[in-house]
Write a protein that holds these residues in place. Structure first.
Motif, PDB file in Angstrom:
ATOM      1  N   VAL A  90     121.505 -43.842  58.384  1.00  0.00           N
ATOM      2  CA  VAL A  90     122.923 -44.098  58.631  1.00  0.00           C
ATOM      3  C   VAL A  90     123.774 -43.643  57.457  1.00  0.00           C
ATOM      4  O   VAL A  90     124.933 -43.271  57.613  1.00  0.00           O
ATOM      5  N   ASP A  91     123.198 -43.631  56.242  1.00  0.00           N
ATOM      6  CA  ASP A  91     123.907 -43.161  55.055  1.00  0.00           C
ATOM      7  C   ASP A  91     123.231 -41.935  54.442  1.00  0.00           C
ATOM      8  O   ASP A  91     123.476 -41.600  53.285  1.00  0.00           O
ATOM      9  N   CYS A  92     122.369 -41.279  55.211  1.00  0.00           N
ATOM     10  CA  CYS A  92     121.560 -40.143  54.741  1.00  0.00           C
ATOM     11  C   CYS A  92     120.624 -40.565  53.610  1.00  0.00           C
ATOM     12  O   CYS A  92     120.216 -39.741  52.790  1.00  0.00           O
ATOM     13  N   GLY A  93     120.283 -41.847  53.592  1.00  0.00           N
ATOM     14  CA  GLY A  93     119.467 -42.376  52.519  1.00  0.00           C
ATOM     15  C   GLY A  93     117.978 -42.367  52.790  1.00  0.00           C
ATOM     16  O   GLY A  93     117.197 -42.810  51.938  1.00  0.00           O
ATOM     17  N   GLU A  94     117.553 -41.882  53.949  1.00  0.00           N
ATOM     18  CA  GLU A  94     116.135 -41.839  54.285  1.00  0.00           C
ATOM     19  C   GLU A  94     115.652 -40.399  54.359  1.00  0.00           C
ATOM     20  O   GLU A  94     116.452 -39.463  54.436  1.00  0.00           O
ATOM     21  N   CYS A  95     114.346 -40.247  54.359  1.00  0.00           N
ATOM     22  CA  CYS A  95     113.745 -38.912  54.417  1.00  0.00           C
ATOM     23  C   CYS A  95     113.364 -38.560  55.850  1.00  0.00           C
ATOM     24  O   CYS A  95     113.043 -39.427  56.661  1.00  0.00           O
ATOM     25  N   ALA A 100     108.723 -38.259  51.681  1.00  0.00           N
ATOM     26  CA  ALA A 100     109.059 -39.507  51.004  1.00  0.00           C
ATOM     27  C   ALA A 100     109.567 -39.190  49.612  1.00  0.00           C
ATOM     28  O   ALA A 100     109.614 -38.020  49.189  1.00  0.00           O
ATOM     29  N   GLY A 101     109.964 -40.244  48.875  1.00  0.00           N
ATOM     30  CA  GLY A 101     110.469 -40.074  47.521  1.00  0.00           C
ATOM     31  C   GLY A 101     111.984 -40.051  47.493  1.00  0.00           C
ATOM     32  O   GLY A 101     112.639 -39.834  48.518  1.00  0.00           O
ATOM     33  N   ARG A 102     112.560 -40.249  46.324  1.00  0.00           N
ATOM     34  CA  ARG A 102     114.015 -40.321  46.211  1.00  0.00           C
ATOM     35  C   ARG A 102     114.692 -39.020  46.627  1.00  0.00           C
ATOM     36  O   ARG A 102     115.787 -39.022  47.187  1.00  0.00           O
ATOM     37  N   ALA A 107     105.272 -34.958  50.303  1.00  0.00           N
ATOM     38  CA  ALA A 107     104.704 -34.928  51.653  1.00  0.00           C
ATOM     39  C   ALA A 107     103.845 -36.172  51.892  1.00  0.00           C
ATOM     40  O   ALA A 107     103.102 -36.604  51.006  1.00  0.00           O
ATOM     41  N   VAL A 108     103.955 -36.750  53.073  1.00  0.00           N
ATOM     42  CA  VAL A 108     103.147 -37.903  53.458  1.00  0.00           C
ATOM     43  C   VAL A 108     102.529 -37.620  54.825  1.00  0.00           C
ATOM     44  O   VAL A 108     103.100 -36.892  55.641  1.00  0.00           O
ATOM     45  N   GLN A 209     111.810 -48.985  61.660  1.00  0.00           N
ATOM     46  CA  GLN A 209     112.337 -50.259  61.180  1.00  0.00           C
ATOM     47  C   GLN A 209     111.209 -51.196  60.749  1.00  0.00           C
ATOM     48  O   GLN A 209     111.346 -51.946  59.776  1.00  0.00           O
ATOM     49  N   LEU A 210     110.088 -51.176  61.453  1.00  0.00           N
ATOM     50  CA  LEU A 210     108.945 -52.006  61.066  1.00  0.00           C
ATOM     51  C   LEU A 210     108.382 -51.560  59.713  1.00  0.00           C
ATOM     52  O   LEU A 210     107.954 -52.384  58.905  1.00  0.00           O
ATOM     53  N   ARG A 211     108.391 -50.260  59.455  1.00  0.00           N
ATOM     54  CA  ARG A 211     107.945 -49.786  58.148  1.00  0.00           C
ATOM     55  C   ARG A 211     108.892 -50.270  57.056  1.00  0.00           C
ATOM     56  O   ARG A 211     108.461 -50.621  55.954  1.00  0.00           O
ATOM     57  N   ASN A 212     110.177 -50.310  57.362  1.00  0.00           N
ATOM     58  CA  ASN A 212     111.153 -50.758  56.368  1.00  0.00           C
ATOM     59  C   ASN A 212     110.958 -52.230  56.007  1.00  0.00           C
ATOM     60  O   ASN A 212     111.028 -52.605  54.834  1.00  0.00           O
ATOM     61  N   ILE A 213     110.706 -53.085  56.999  1.00  0.00           N
ATOM     62  CA  ILE A 213     110.636 -54.517  56.713  1.00  0.00           C
ATOM     63  C   ILE A 213     109.266 -54.944  56.215  1.00  0.00           C
ATOM     64  O   ILE A 213     109.132 -55.995  55.584  1.00  0.00           O
ATOM     65  N   THR A 214     108.223 -54.135  56.484  1.00  0.00           N
ATOM     66  CA  THR A 214     106.881 -54.487  56.006  1.00  0.00           C
ATOM     67  C   THR A 214     106.518 -53.770  54.714  1.00  0.00           C
ATOM     68  O   THR A 214     105.602 -54.208  54.006  1.00  0.00           O
ATOM     69  N   GLY A 215     107.204 -52.670  54.429  1.00  0.00           N
ATOM     70  CA  GLY A 215     106.856 -51.875  53.262  1.00  0.00           C
ATOM     71  C   GLY A 215     105.612 -51.035  53.449  1.00  0.00           C
ATOM     72  O   GLY A 215     105.124 -50.420  52.508  1.00  0.00           O
ATOM     73  N   GLN A 216     105.090 -50.960  54.681  1.00  0.00           N
ATOM     74  CA  GLN A 216     103.887 -50.174  54.980  1.00  0.00           C
ATOM     75  C   GLN A 216     104.315 -48.816  55.539  1.00  0.00           C
ATOM     76  O   GLN A 216     104.678 -48.710  56.710  1.00  0.00           O
ATOM     77  N   ARG A 217     104.285 -47.797  54.720  1.00  0.00           N
ATOM     78  CA  ARG A 217     104.801 -46.494  55.139  1.00  0.00           C
ATOM     79  C   ARG A 217     103.950 -45.833  56.205  1.00  0.00           C
ATOM     80  O   ARG A 217     104.413 -44.915  56.895  1.00  0.00           O
ATOM     81  N   ASP A 218     102.683 -46.249  56.362  1.00  0.00           N
ATOM     82  CA  ASP A 218     101.828 -45.662  57.390  1.00  0.00           C
ATOM     83  C   ASP A 218     101.719 -46.553  58.620  1.00  0.00           C
ATOM     84  O   ASP A 218     100.863 -46.323  59.489  1.00  0.00           O
ATOM     85  N   PHE A 219     102.588 -47.567  58.715  1.00  0.00           N
ATOM     86  CA  PHE A 219     102.504 -48.492  59.851  1.00  0.00           C
ATOM     87  C   PHE A 219     102.759 -47.752  61.158  1.00  0.00           C
ATOM     88  O   PHE A 219     103.641 -46.891  61.249  1.00  0.00           O
TER      89      PHE A 219
END
Length: 428
Positions: A90-95, A100-102, A107-108, A209-219
């Motif tokens: 929504v703010d271009c803040g995701e990859c 991944a990464g700032r 690559a993930v 969204q589930l990855r965001n709230i769990t912190g599990q990037r491979d969820f």
């Protein structure tokens, strides 16, 4: 040519979601702008080269409508973040998916949706825990549009929600009958060519969204491959809940249904989403006389040559989409495939508005998404190209150039025909 390129970047690099909470302020509503500041303090991360706040181009033929689902999202916004390649959010803040990464340069691997029936116990518990967290965590990212009706000239009002209930709201509103005349006028996201694209985006959005709230990037959610099953082998108290005369047993047995308060659920748009929800999820596994689709049903579905056919509704024949959705059953009677699974599970899963309130909705629909990908892969092996049909008979909201209703960014339906890996997931 440049305009076409910019439109493609818009469709492929913005945020996904409902109504961003940061865009429900009086200033955002009055200016019709949803361009939140990123970490660097600039709208859409413009100072860091992530995106810009820009006017979006409505779909061809768009016109004012009191129904906020029509010509989405012109009812709410005329300016949104347009993210540069590699960024989204929504703010271009995701990859973008796969990175991944700032600066989104790491690559993930893609997330893998595995067979629910074969998940180890520890992975089952992890999945259930993620769903429970989504159901109980009030999201600070998304909100529910809560005005009493549409076109009443009143103030746009929004209310907070848990992440899961916000997702149920999207499906609830999308499933209400669409405006216009015609006996076979399809609902948004259902009963026409956009059925597969709408639900694919819903599933991808939820996993993000589930990855965001769990912190599990491979969820990843799991797939319930229901074709050929004699019964629901994941409808157990320790997984997706057992059933006893309509009452869920075990996991999710205390979940309530959003939009099920006084006055709802209702097909009318006069009440967008009745607040409250005190009723528990109901599931009757199984409906009397209803069996799950067979392996032969799946085989016949995959044999369909055309992605969809005129008139692009529930009566379409020789259509892969309509066969998979289940309104026709080749060489058979009654409903088929996806629709039959909903009938089999019954209860709230047999309610087009609120089916999403039952978490088993997701592995059911993921199976349909996998079948779609298998069909696309089969076409590719034959050297055949699948294109989104361009036909005057296709209703608004389902055309290839239309934006997928109720989601931001403005993904066009035709864009969702890409392979699943481009959306960050695969099947295993």
């Amino acid at each position: 040519m440049l305009r076409a390129v910019l439109l493609l970047l818009w469709a492929s690099n913005c945020c996904r979601g409902l109504i961003p909470f940061t865009c429900t302020s009086r200033l955002s509503r009055d200016s019709r702008t949803c361009c939140p500041a990123w970490d660097d303090g600039s709208p859409c991360g413009e100072a860091s080269g992530r995106g810009t706040c820009a006017e979006f181009t409505p779909p061809p033929g768009a016109r004012p409508s009191p129904d906020f689902r029509e010509w989405w999202p012109t009812y709410f916004f005329s300016r949104l973040c347009r993210c540069e390649p590699g960024f989204r959010g929504v703010d271009c803040g995701e990859c973008q998916a796969g990175w991944a990464g700032r600066t989104c340069e790491t690559a993930v691997p893609v997330a893998v949706r595995r067979d629910c029936s074969e998940l180890p116990a520890v992975d089952r518990r992890n999945l259930v825990a993620a769903l429970e967290k989504a159901k109980t965590t009030v999201t600070d990212r998304w909100s529910i549009y809560g005005s009493r009706g549409v076109g009443n000239g009143g103030t746009l009002t929004f209310r907070r929600s848990t992440l899961y209930d916000a997702l149920v709201w999207v499906h609830y509103v999308t499933g209400k009958p669409a405006p216009g005349n015609g006996r076979n006028r399809p609902r948004y996201g259902h009963q026409s060519i956009g059925f597969l694209t709408w639900h694919r985006l819903q599933l991808v959005w939820f996993e993000d969204q589930l990855r965001n709230i769990t912190g599990q990037r491979d969820f990843a959610l799991c797939v319930w491959r229901w074709a050929g099953k004699p019964s629901c082998d994941i409808c157990t108290p320790d997984f997706f809940g057992g059933s006893n005369h309509g009452n869920l047993l075990g996991n999710f047995e205390n979940w309530t249904v959003p939009c099920d308060g006084p006055g709802g659920p209702t097909p009318s748009m006069d009440i967008v989403c009745p607040p409250g929800g005190v009723n528990l999820i109901v599931r009757f596994t199984r409906s009397p006389g209803v069996q799950l689709p067979t392996v032969e049903d799946k085989r016949q579905c995959l044999e369909m040559e055309e992605f969809d056919t005129p008139p692009f509704d529930t009566t379409s024949q020789n259509s892969f989409r309509n066969t998979l959705e289940g309104f026709v059953r080749p060489r058979g009677r009654g409903v088929g495939m996806h629709n039959r699974v909903h009938q089999y599970l019954n209860g709230i899963m047999d309610n087009v508005y609120l089916a999403c309130a039952d978490p088993i909705f997701f592995p059911v629909h993921i199976a349909g998404d996998e079948i779609w990908q298998i069909w696309m892969d089969n076409k590719e092996r034959k050297g055949q190209t699948v294109s989104y049909p361009n036909h005057t008979a296709i209703y608004e909201g389902h055309r290839g150039t239309d934006y997928v209703t109720m989601f931001l960014p403005l993904y066009r339906n035709a864009y969702l025909l890409k392979p699943t890996r481009q959306f960050g997931y695969a099947y295993g």
